[in-house]
Scaffold this active site. Structure first.
Site, mmCIF file in Angstrom:
data_model
loop_
_atom_site.group_PDB
_atom_site.id
_atom_site.type_symbol
_atom_site.label_atom_id
_atom_site.label_comp_id
_atom_site.label_asym_id
_atom_site.label_seq_id
_atom_site.Cartn_x
_atom_site.Cartn_y
_atom_site.Cartn_z
ATOM 1 N N SER A 70 -6.862 1.581 -5.744
ATOM 2 C CA SER A 70 -8.009 1.392 -4.841
ATOM 3 C C SER A 70 -9.229 0.883 -5.586
ATOM 4 O O SER A 70 -9.364 1.049 -6.795
ATOM 5 C CB SER A 70 -8.365 2.706 -4.159
HETATM 6 N N1 SAH Z 1 -4.432 6.604 -4.806
HETATM 7 C C1 SAH Z 1 -3.794 5.437 -5.342
HETATM 8 C C2 SAH Z 1 -3.786 4.305 -4.346
HETATM 9 C C3 SAH Z 1 -2.394 3.839 -4.172
HETATM 10 S S1 SAH Z 1 -2.068 2.734 -2.849
HETATM 11 C C4 SAH Z 1 -4.419 5.043 -6.667
HETATM 12 O O1 SAH Z 1 -5.444 5.618 -7.051
HETATM 13 O O2 SAH Z 1 -3.873 4.169 -7.362
HETATM 14 C C5 SAH Z 1 -1.276 3.787 -1.700
HETATM 15 C C6 SAH Z 1 -0.016 4.485 -2.142
HETATM 16 O O3 SAH Z 1 0.451 5.252 -1.037
HETATM 17 C C7 SAH Z 1 1.129 3.561 -2.537
HETATM 18 O O4 SAH Z 1 1.557 3.851 -3.825
HETATM 19 C C8 SAH Z 1 2.214 3.877 -1.502
HETATM 20 O O5 SAH Z 1 3.526 3.796 -2.016
HETATM 21 C C9 SAH Z 1 1.850 5.299 -1.107
HETATM 22 N N2 SAH Z 1 2.396 5.747 0.174
HETATM 23 C C10 SAH Z 1 2.510 5.058 1.339
HETATM 24 N N3 SAH Z 1 3.083 5.818 2.284
HETATM 25 C C11 SAH Z 1 3.340 7.038 1.707
HETATM 26 C C12 SAH Z 1 3.954 8.247 2.162
HETATM 27 N N4 SAH Z 1 4.424 8.377 3.411
HETATM 28 N N5 SAH Z 1 4.034 9.272 1.289
HETATM 29 C C13 SAH Z 1 3.593 9.168 0.005
HETATM 30 N N6 SAH Z 1 3.024 8.044 -0.477
HETATM 31 C C14 SAH Z 1 2.890 6.990 0.352
#
Ligand code: SAH
Length: 221
Positions: A70
């Site tokens: 993010s």
């Molecule tokens: N907080 C992260 C942002 C990652 S982007 C950071 O600081 O880098 C969002 C993430 O959510 C992705 O890795 C994606 O695989 C995950 N995601 C999407 N749906 C999900 C679910 N149902 N359960 C767990 N993770 C999920």
């Protein structure tokens, strides 16, 4: 130590880091604890080495598997929303991704739990936490929409992927006056919403438009 050496030892260049912190302050991040956490966690260690030169720009970046780390401002804003609540002890994050948001939270609350549905990302994040000596973040590989019953209830549940609706199973894992921070998909697009449970029901505050990858169901390797 020159700048190249600082990078190889895992330190950010003080100049680019300070520029980022200034920008966060300009955009309304006022909580010192959040700013100090953003200073302390080396974001360049959470992105691919080919993107390190962009790590302290205020932008989201690809982390593989069609996912992104993010934007720093959004990480800071969501972290500030956690601290707006009195005495927060535990946070459950849905979407570990690179682990950066979880690492920031590790400086702000006693216990962080984070669930990721893509195995390789979860594994990489675990390695990163170990390398940084962060030991108050627990990671789980699975579908975060089911929450993490074993460690519930949580004071805050934070989605870092966008969803239309917060599953009831998750609402049941929140403390009585707990807060949900969620990029919610609406007709107009995505907006960051703070939902707060009180004795009279739910209160909602819309913070701003955001762009997140979507919540997906099930797991992936
Ligand atoms: N907080 C992260 C942002 C990652 S982007 C950071 O600081 O880098 C969002 C993430 O959510 C992705 O890795 C994606 O695989 C995950 N995601 C999407 N749906 C999900 C679910 N149902 N359960 C767990 N993770 C999920």
């Amino acid at each position: 130590m020159n700048l190249n050496q600082m990078h190889s030892t895992g330190m950010a260049s003080p100049r680019t880091l300070q520029r980022l912190i200034d920008r966060l302050v300009e955009r309304g991040i006022t909580d010192d604890r959040v700013l100090r956490a953003m200073e302390a966690v080396p974001r360049h260690l959470f992105v691919d080495s080919s993107l390190k030169h962009l790590a302290y720009e205020d932008m989201s970046l690809p982390i593989g598997k069609r996912q992104t780390i993010s934007q720093p401002f959004v990480v800071a804003r969501m972290s500030q929303a956690v601290l707006e609540m009195p005495s927060v002890r535990s946070v459950l994050e849905i979407g570990t991704g690179s682990g950066y948001q979880a690492a920031i939270l590790s400086h702000l609350v006693a216990s962080v739990y984070s669930v990721e549905r893509i195995h390789s990302l979860s594994w990489q994040a675990r390695k990163q936490m170990r390398q940084l000596g962060i030991n108050n973040v627990k990671l789980k590989f699975g579908d975060g929409q089911e929450g993490w019953d074993e460690h519930a209830p949580f004071d805050v549940i934070m989605f870092t992927a966008a969803t239309r609706q917060v599953p009831t199973a998750l609402m049941e894992q929140l403390t009585d006056h707990g807060r949900i921070i969620v990029p919610r998909v609406s007709r107009a697009g995505q907006e960051l919403v703070l939902m707060q449970r009180s004795d009279k029901g739910w209160k909602e505050e819309v913070v701003q438009p955001v762009v997140f990858v979507p919540v997906l169901t099930g797991t992936e390797y």
